[in-house]
Design a protein around this motif. Structure first.
Motif, short mmCIF file in Angstrom:
data_model
loop_
_atom_site.label_atom_id
_atom_site.label_comp_id
_atom_site.label_asym_id
_atom_site.label_seq_id
_atom_site.Cartn_x
_atom_site.Cartn_y
_atom_site.Cartn_z
N UNK A 181 0.83 -1.21 0.00
CA UNK A 181 0.00 0.00 0.00
C UNK A 181 0.86 1.25 0.00
N UNK A 182 1.49 1.58 -1.13
CA UNK A 182 2.34 2.79 -1.21
C UNK A 182 1.57 4.09 -1.35
N UNK A 183 0.24 4.05 -1.28
CA UNK A 183 -0.52 5.30 -1.37
C UNK A 183 -0.21 6.21 -0.18
N UNK A 184 0.21 5.64 0.95
CA UNK A 184 0.58 6.49 2.10
C UNK A 184 1.78 7.37 1.75
N UNK A 185 2.77 6.77 1.09
CA UNK A 185 3.93 7.55 0.65
C UNK A 185 3.53 8.60 -0.37
N UNK B 114 5.87 3.21 7.76
CA UNK B 114 6.78 2.30 8.48
C UNK B 114 6.14 0.93 8.65
N UNK B 115 4.95 0.89 9.21
CA UNK B 115 4.36 -0.40 9.56
C UNK B 115 3.82 -1.15 8.34
N UNK B 116 3.35 -0.43 7.35
CA UNK B 116 2.84 -1.12 6.17
C UNK B 116 3.95 -1.87 5.45
N UNK B 117 5.10 -1.23 5.31
CA UNK B 117 6.21 -1.89 4.64
C UNK B 117 6.77 -3.04 5.47
N UNK C 104 10.11 -3.17 -0.64
CA UNK C 104 9.66 -2.63 0.65
C UNK C 104 10.83 -2.03 1.43
N UNK C 105 11.98 -2.69 1.38
CA UNK C 105 13.16 -2.12 2.03
C UNK C 105 13.58 -0.81 1.35
N UNK C 106 13.46 -0.76 0.02
CA UNK C 106 13.78 0.47 -0.68
C UNK C 106 12.84 1.59 -0.24
N UNK C 107 11.56 1.32 -0.10
CA UNK C 107 10.62 2.33 0.37
C UNK C 107 11.02 2.83 1.76
#
Length: 498
Positions: free
Chosen positions: A43-47, A87-90, A131-134
Motif C-alpha cells: 500500500x504505497x498510497x501512504x507515501x 513504516x508499519x505497512x512496509x 519494501x526495504x527500498x521504500x
C-alpha cells in the motif's frame, strides 16, 4: 478467576483453522498466500499522499475540513499517522514475505511444481527488496552514504520480543541486492503489469541505485527495462477524432474523459483501460483491498462538485497547463475553475479550483485507480540524471523523449544544458510534472534540489495562511522513526532533529 475460566477456550483448536504447517505444503498454496497476503498488503498510497501534502504538489481544496493541514504546514513529528503507516505497512509486507520464505523452506516441491515454487519465491523476495527500498527512501538520512543509518533488517518472522537496532545503509543494501539478484535469476519479462516480473526487478534496481548514487548500475537497469519491456511511452496523440469535435468542447470532453475508454492513450493509462507505459501496477479492483487513492484529493468524484479535499498546487499547475501538453487535460477535470487573477483573489480556494483528475477512477467507481508503481517515463529520467556528469547532450535527449511523448502538437523543444546544475534543475522540473502525485517529489527535492540550485516551490496562494517552503537540507526531508516503534523498541535509534 477470569483467566482460569477462560483457559479452556484459549487452548481450543478452532475448527477450520489454517496453520503454517497446513498452509505451506505446496507451490499452489504458496502462490495463494503470495497473492492474497503479500500482494494484498502492499500500500504505497501512504507515501504518495504524504509526499503530495508535505511538498508543493497540492493546495487545500474548497471541500477540505482541515485534514493534514499540520503536515502541509510542515509540522512533522514522530506521531504523524502517515509516517507511522509507511513504516508499519512496509514492515507488514516484509514480515509476510519472511513467513512465506520460512514456510517454503519446510517442504520440497515435486518436479512438476518446481518452476512455480521458484517463481513465487522470486516474486516474494523482489517485493521484500522493494519494501526495504521504500523504507530506506523515507527513513534513511543519507542513502548515498553506505555508513549512514538505515532501517531495521528483518529476514525472519518477527516476534513481539524483538528489539533489533537499525542497521547501516550498506547492511540493508546487501539484503536488497541479494533479493534482487535472486529474483532476476528466475523471472522474465511478462505481459501482465499486475505481477512482479523482471521489469519490476530491474525498475527497483534502477531506482535503488540512482538513490544511493551508483549511476552506472542505475543506467544499466533502466536501459534494460526500456529495451526489453516490449512497449513504449504512452503517447499524447491522437488528441481528437473525427467525431470528438474541437478540443475542450462538450463532445470532446465526453470522449476524452470517458472512464469506460478514452480515445487518448495517455488518458487511458490513468483510467486503467490500458497498460500504457506501466511497468508494474497494484491492481485496485472496484471492490477489493487497498486504499481508493482518488479519495485523498476528492471525496466523491474528481470534479468541481466532488468535495475537493486538495487541488493542484498553483505553481505545478502552471508548469503543465499549456497548449500542446496532454497533461493539461489528463490531470485536470474540465469542471475546474481556472482564475487567471488568482494572485489577487481574496479567496483563491474558491476562485481558483484546480481539480485533481490524475486518479479519475474506473468504470463503476469514481475514486479507485491502480497505483502505478513504476513507469517507463521514470526510467528515461533515471537515464537522463545518470548521464549528466559525463554527457549533457545525452541527458537532454532522454528528457526530450518524455517531452515529445507528452506533446500533442509535435513541437516539444529539445532542452539545451549548459552545465550540470542547469541539467539537474530541468530534470527535477520534468520529474515534478510527469511523476506528480506518484510519491517522488519529497525524495527528489532531498536528492536534487541543492545540486539543481532550486528549492521547494509553493505558490503564496497554496494555503490560507502564510505559505512556507521546506528549506534545502532540512532534517524533515527524512521522516522520524514512529513513536510507537521507539516505545516498543528502545534500540531503534531516532533520526536527527526529532
Amino acid at each position: 478467576m477470569f483467566l482460569n475460566s477462560c483457559q479452556d477456550s484459549v487452548e481450543l483448536e478452532q475448527p477450520g483453522i489454517i496453520t503454517d504447517d497446513v498452509l505451506f505444503t505446496s507451490a499452489t498454496n504458496l502462490n495463494s498466500y503470495l497473492v492474497g497476503s503479500v500482494y494484498a498488503s502492499m500500500e504505497p498510497s501512504y507515501e504518495m499522499y504524504l509526499t503530495a501534502v508535505l511538498t508543493d504538489e497540492v493546495k487545500p481544496g474548497r471541500g477540505s475540513g482541515g485534514q493534514e493541514f499540520q503536515l502541509h504546514r510542515l509540522f512533522l513529528d514522530n506521531t504523524d499517522p502517515y509516517t507511522r503507516s509507511i513504516w508499519y505497512q512496509n514492515y507488514r509486507v516484509i514480515n509476510r514475505v519472511n513467513r512465506l520464505l520460512e514456510g517454503a523452506a519446510n517442504f520440497t516441491p515435486p518436479a512438476t511444481d518446481v518452476a512455480l515454487y521458484n517463481r513465487v519465491i522470486a516474486q516474494a523476495r523482489a517485493i521484500r527488496a522493494y519494501s526495504y527500498l521504500q523504507l530506506e527512501t523515507y527513513f534513511s538520512p543519507d542513502m548515498a552514504n553506505p555508513s549512514a543509518l538505515g532501517v531495521i533488517i528483518s529476514t525472519s518472522v518477527a516476534e513481539s520480543t524483538d528489539r533489533t537496532p537499525r542497521s547501516t545503509n550498506q547492511q540493508v543494501y546487501d539484503v536488497i541486492n541479494a533479493d534482487l539478484d535472486y529474483a532476476r535469476s528466475i523471472l522474465t519479462y511478462s505481459s501482465d503489469r499486475y505481477y512482479v516480473d523482471r521489469g519490476f526487478v530491474n525498475a527497483v534496481s534502477a531506482r535503488f541505485n540512482l538513490y544511493r548514487g551508483n549511476t552506472v548500475l542505475a543506467r544499466q537497469y533502466a536501459q534494460d527495462v526500456i529495451t526489453n519491456c516490449g512497449y513504449g511511452l504512452a503517447l499524447a496523440t491522437p488528441i481528437t477524432t473525427a467525431s470528438s469535435g474541437a478540443i475542450g468542447s462538450p463532445t470532446w470532453n465526453a470522449a476524452f474523459y470517458a472512464t469506460a475508454s478514452s480515445f487518448n492513450p495517455y488518458r487511458n493509462m490513468w483510467t486503467d483501460n490500458a497498460r500504457g507505459e506501466s511497468i508494474f501496477s497494484l491492481n485496485r479492483l472496484v471492490n477489493g483491498v487497498g486504499v481508493a487513492v482518488g479519495t485523498y484529493y476528492n471525496t466523491n468524484a474528481s470534479n468541481y462538485s466532488g468535495v475537493n479535499m486538495w487541488n493542484w498546487g498553483r505553481n505545478l499547475f502552471n508548469l503543465f497547463y499549456k497548449d500542446g501538453d496532454i497533461r493539461r487535460y489528463s490531470y485536470v477535470d474540465p469542471s475546474s475553475v481556472v482564475d487567471n487573477n488568482y494572485m489577487t483573489s481574496p479567496d483563491p480556494r474558491n476562485s481558483d479550483v484546480l481539480v485533481v483528475d490524475k486518479y479519475p477512477g474506473k468504470t463503476s467507481t469514481t475514486t479507485r485507480n491502480d497505483l502505478k508503481i513504476f513507469r517507463l517515463s521514470e526510467m528515461y529520467f533515471i537515464l537522463a540524471e545518470s548521464a549528466v556528469p559525463a554527457d549533457l547532450t545525452l541527458a537532454a535527449s532522454y528528457v526530450q523523449s518524455v517531452r515529445a511523448a507528452r506533446n500533442y502538437l509535435g513541437t516539444a523543444t529539445t532542452p539545451v544544458y549548459t552545465s550540470a546544475q542547469v541539467a539537474y534543475a530541468d530534470i527535477l522540473k520534468e520529474r515534478r510534472i510527469e511523476l506528480a502525485l506518484e510519491g517522488h517529489r519529497y525524495i527528489d527535492l532531498k536528492r536534487l534540489a541543492i545540486k539543481a540550485g532550486v528549492t521547494m516551490d509553493r505558490n503564496q496562494t497554496d494555503d490560507i495562511v502564510t505559505v512556507s517552503n521546506l528549506a534545502n537540507g532540512s532534517h524533515k526531508y527524512t521522516l522520524p522513526i514512529p513513536l510507537a516503534e521507539i516505545t516498543a523498541n528502545p534500540n531503534a535509534q531516532q533520526n536527527p532533529g526529532y
